[in-house]
Design an enzyme around this catalytic site. Structure first.
Site, PDB file in Angstrom:
ATOM      1  N   ASN A  99       0.409  -0.814   0.309  1.00  0.00           N
ATOM      2  CA  ASN A  99      -0.449   0.446   0.294  1.00  0.00           C
ATOM      3  C   ASN A  99       1.068   0.996   0.129  1.00  0.00           C
ATOM      4  OD1 ASN A  99      -1.947   2.386   0.247  1.00  0.00           O
ATOM      5  ND2 ASN A  99      -2.331   1.346   2.626  1.00  0.00           N
ATOM      6  N   TRP A 100       0.934   1.950  -1.296  1.00  0.00           N
ATOM      7  CA  TRP A 100       1.897   3.043  -1.435  1.00  0.00           C
ATOM      8  C   TRP A 100       1.679   3.948  -0.531  1.00  0.00           C
ATOM      9  CZ3 TRP A 100       4.100   3.030  -7.254  1.00  0.00           C
ATOM     10  CH2 TRP A 100       4.723   2.199  -7.358  1.00  0.00           C
ATOM     11  N   LYS A 101       0.460   4.124  -0.066  1.00  0.00           N
ATOM     12  CA  LYS A 101      -0.557   5.535   0.621  1.00  0.00           C
ATOM     13  C   LYS A 101      -0.025   6.717  -0.574  1.00  0.00           C
ATOM     14  CE  LYS A 101      -0.340   3.043   4.837  1.00  0.00           C
ATOM     15  NZ  LYS A 101      -0.633   3.541   6.203  1.00  0.00           N
ATOM     16  N   HIS A 136      -9.670   0.852   4.656  1.00  0.00           N
ATOM     17  CA  HIS A 136      -8.527   1.319   5.353  1.00  0.00           C
ATOM     18  C   HIS A 136      -8.773   2.220   6.705  1.00  0.00           C
ATOM     19  CE1 HIS A 136      -4.137   1.963   6.680  1.00  0.00           C
ATOM     20  NE2 HIS A 136      -4.367   1.257   5.810  1.00  0.00           N
ATOM     21  N   GLU A 144      -6.832   4.830   7.312  1.00  0.00           N
ATOM     22  CA  GLU A 144      -6.916   6.183   7.252  1.00  0.00           C
ATOM     23  C   GLU A 144      -8.192   6.668   6.776  1.00  0.00           C
ATOM     24  OE1 GLU A 144      -3.110   5.186   5.606  1.00  0.00           O
ATOM     25  OE2 GLU A 144      -1.817   5.283   7.361  1.00  0.00           O
ATOM     26  N   GLU A 195      -5.143  -4.949  10.377  1.00  0.00           N
ATOM     27  CA  GLU A 195      -4.668  -4.157  10.476  1.00  0.00           C
ATOM     28  C   GLU A 195      -4.761  -3.098  11.794  1.00  0.00           C
ATOM     29  OE1 GLU A 195      -2.500  -2.711   6.427  1.00  0.00           O
ATOM     30  OE2 GLU A 195      -4.336  -2.003   7.082  1.00  0.00           O
ATOM     31  N   GLY A 233       2.209   2.332  10.742  1.00  0.00           N
ATOM     32  CA  GLY A 233       3.214   3.764  10.994  1.00  0.00           C
ATOM     33  C   GLY A 233       4.250   3.872  12.386  1.00  0.00           C
ATOM     34  N   SER A 289       3.608  -2.410  10.588  1.00  0.00           N
ATOM     35  CA  SER A 289       4.819  -2.378  10.507  1.00  0.00           C
ATOM     36  C   SER A 289       5.142  -3.442  10.104  1.00  0.00           C
ATOM     37  CB  SER A 289       4.874  -1.760  12.049  1.00  0.00           C
ATOM     38  OG  SER A 289       4.680  -0.855  12.275  1.00  0.00           O
ATOM     39  N   GLY A 294       3.108  -1.178   4.357  1.00  0.00           N
ATOM     40  CA  GLY A 294       2.566   0.133   4.343  1.00  0.00           C
ATOM     41  C   GLY A 294       4.418   1.303   3.316  1.00  0.00           C
ATOM     42  N   GLY A 295       4.993   1.371   4.734  1.00  0.00           N
ATOM     43  CA  GLY A 295       6.578   2.113   4.445  1.00  0.00           C
ATOM     44  C   GLY A 295       7.015   0.982   3.826  1.00  0.00           C
TER      45      GLY A 295
HETATM   46  P1  13P Z   1       2.714   0.014   7.498  1.00  0.00           P
HETATM   47  O1  13P Z   1       3.167  -1.154   6.994  1.00  0.00           O
HETATM   48  O2  13P Z   1       3.679   1.390   7.463  1.00  0.00           O
HETATM   49  O3  13P Z   1       2.651   0.250   8.731  1.00  0.00           O
HETATM   50  O4  13P Z   1       1.338   0.375   7.322  1.00  0.00           O
HETATM   51  C1  13P Z   1       0.477  -0.590   6.868  1.00  0.00           C
HETATM   52  C2  13P Z   1      -0.673  -0.700   6.489  1.00  0.00           C
HETATM   53  O5  13P Z   1      -1.246   1.393   6.653  1.00  0.00           O
HETATM   54  C3  13P Z   1      -0.824  -0.843   5.003  1.00  0.00           C
HETATM   55  O6  13P Z   1      -1.904  -0.324   4.604  1.00  0.00           O
END
Ligand code: 13P
Length: 251
Positions: free
Chosen positions: A9-11, A95, A97, A167, A173, A212, A233-234
Site C-alpha cells: 500500500n503505497w499510500k 483502510h 486512514e 490492521e 506506521g 509495521s 505500507g512503508g
Molecule cells: P505500515 O506498514 O507503514 O505500518 O502501514 C501499514 C498499512 O497501513 C498498510 O495498509
C-alpha cells in the site's frame, strides 16, 4: 491450500521518477510463484504508469479506494469501472486512514466493498482496532462489528474470493509491532466468525496482516497458521524490503 498475497500500500507516496525505479527493482526481484500473489496498490494518478510497467508480469496492481457509486456527479471520486479500465485486480476498502481521517463509516465501507464486487475487483477489506479499544478489551467487538457490517450488506457469498486484512491502528506506521500471537488470535477470531456462516469459505479466505511489517518481523508473522500474507505500507516503498517480505510469505 489457501491463496496467499502480499500487497504493498503505497499510500500517498511516489512520483513518476521514483515509481519507475521501484517498479524496475520489484520486477527484477519477484518471480512468478504459484504459492503467492504480489500486488502494489498505488495512488490513482499512477495507475497508467503501473499498468504499463507491470502488464503481463508477475506483479498485480490495484487502487487504495473506490467510490461506492458506479458513475455520476461525484466530483473527485473514482469508480470501479475506471479502475478496471486500468487493469486493476485489487482495491483496498475501509483502510483505517479512510475510516479515521475521512469519516468512512461501516455502511460506506460495505457499499464500497459491494461496488468493487460489481465490477469484478477483488476488495481487500481492512479491519482493526485503535489502541484505546484494545486497552479496553474491545478488539473482537470492533473487528466483529466491521466484518458484520459487510456481511449484512453483501451477504456471506460476496466474501468468496475477497481478501481480508487485519490492521491494528496502533501498529500502522508506528514501528510498534503486534506480536505474532496477538495477530494470530485476531485472525483466528475473524475466520471463526465467518465460519459460523460458511465453514468452507472461512477456511479458504485469505486474511492478511498489516501494521509495521518489515523484513525483520515478517518471517514470524507469516508463519502463523491464520496469516495468509501481508498488507505492507512503508516497507513497500523500499524494493529490497518488499522483496524480502514476499520471500518470508512464500512458504
Ligand atoms: P505500515 O506498514 O507503514 O505500518 O502501514 C501499514 C498499512 O497501513 C498498510 O495498509
Amino acid at each position: 491450500m489457501r491463496a496467499r498475497l502480499v500487497a504493498g500500500n503505497w499510500k500517498m507516496h511516489g512520483s513518476l521518477h521514483d515509481n519507475a525505479r521501484l517498479l524496475d527493482a520489484l520486477k527484477a526481484g519477484l518471480e512468478r510463484s504459484d504459492k503467492l500473489t504480489y500486488a502494489v496498490c498505488v495512488p490513482f494518478p499512477y495507475l497508467g504508469q503501473v499498468s504499463a510497467a507491470l502488464a503481463g508480469g508477475a506483479i498485480a496492481w490495484g487502487a487504495q479506494d473506490i467510490s461506492e457509486h458506479d458513475a455520476g456527479a461525484y466530483t473527485g471520486e473514482v469508480s470501479g469501472a475506471m479502475l478496471k479500465d486500468f487493469g486493476c485486480r485489487f482495491v483496498i476498502v475501509g483502510h483505517s486512514e479512510r475510516r479515521g481521517l475521512y469519516a468512512e463509516d461501516d455502511g460506506r465501507v460495505a457499499a464500497k466493498f459491494l461496488a468493487a464486487r460489481r465490477v469484478g475487483l477483488t476488495p481487500i477489506l481492512c479491519m482493526g482496532e485503535t489502541l484505546e479499544q484494545r486497552d479496553r478489551g474491545e478488539t473482537q467487538n470492533v473487528v466483529g462489528r466491521q466484518l458484520d457490517a459487510v456481511l449484512a450488506a453483501a451477504g456471506i457469498a460476496a466474501l468468496a474470493g475477497a481478501v481480508l486484512a487485519y490492521e491494528p491502528v496502533w501498529a500502522i506506521g508506528t514501528g510498534r509491532n503486534a506480536t505474532p500471537q496477538q495477530v494470530q488470535d485476531v485472525h483466528a477470531f475473524i475466520r471463526a466468525r465467518l465460519g459460523a456462516s460458511d465453514r468452507g469459505l472461512a477456511g479458504n479466505i485469505a486474511i492478511l496482516y498489516g501494521g509495521s511489517v518489515k523484513p525483520g518481523n515478517a518471517p514470524e508473522l507469516m508463519a502463523m497458521p491464520d496469516v495468509d500474507g501481508g498488507l505492507v505500507g512503508g516497507a513497500s516503498l523500499v524494493a529490497k524490503d518488499f522483496i524480502a517480505i514476499c520471500a518470508a510469505a512464500r512458504r
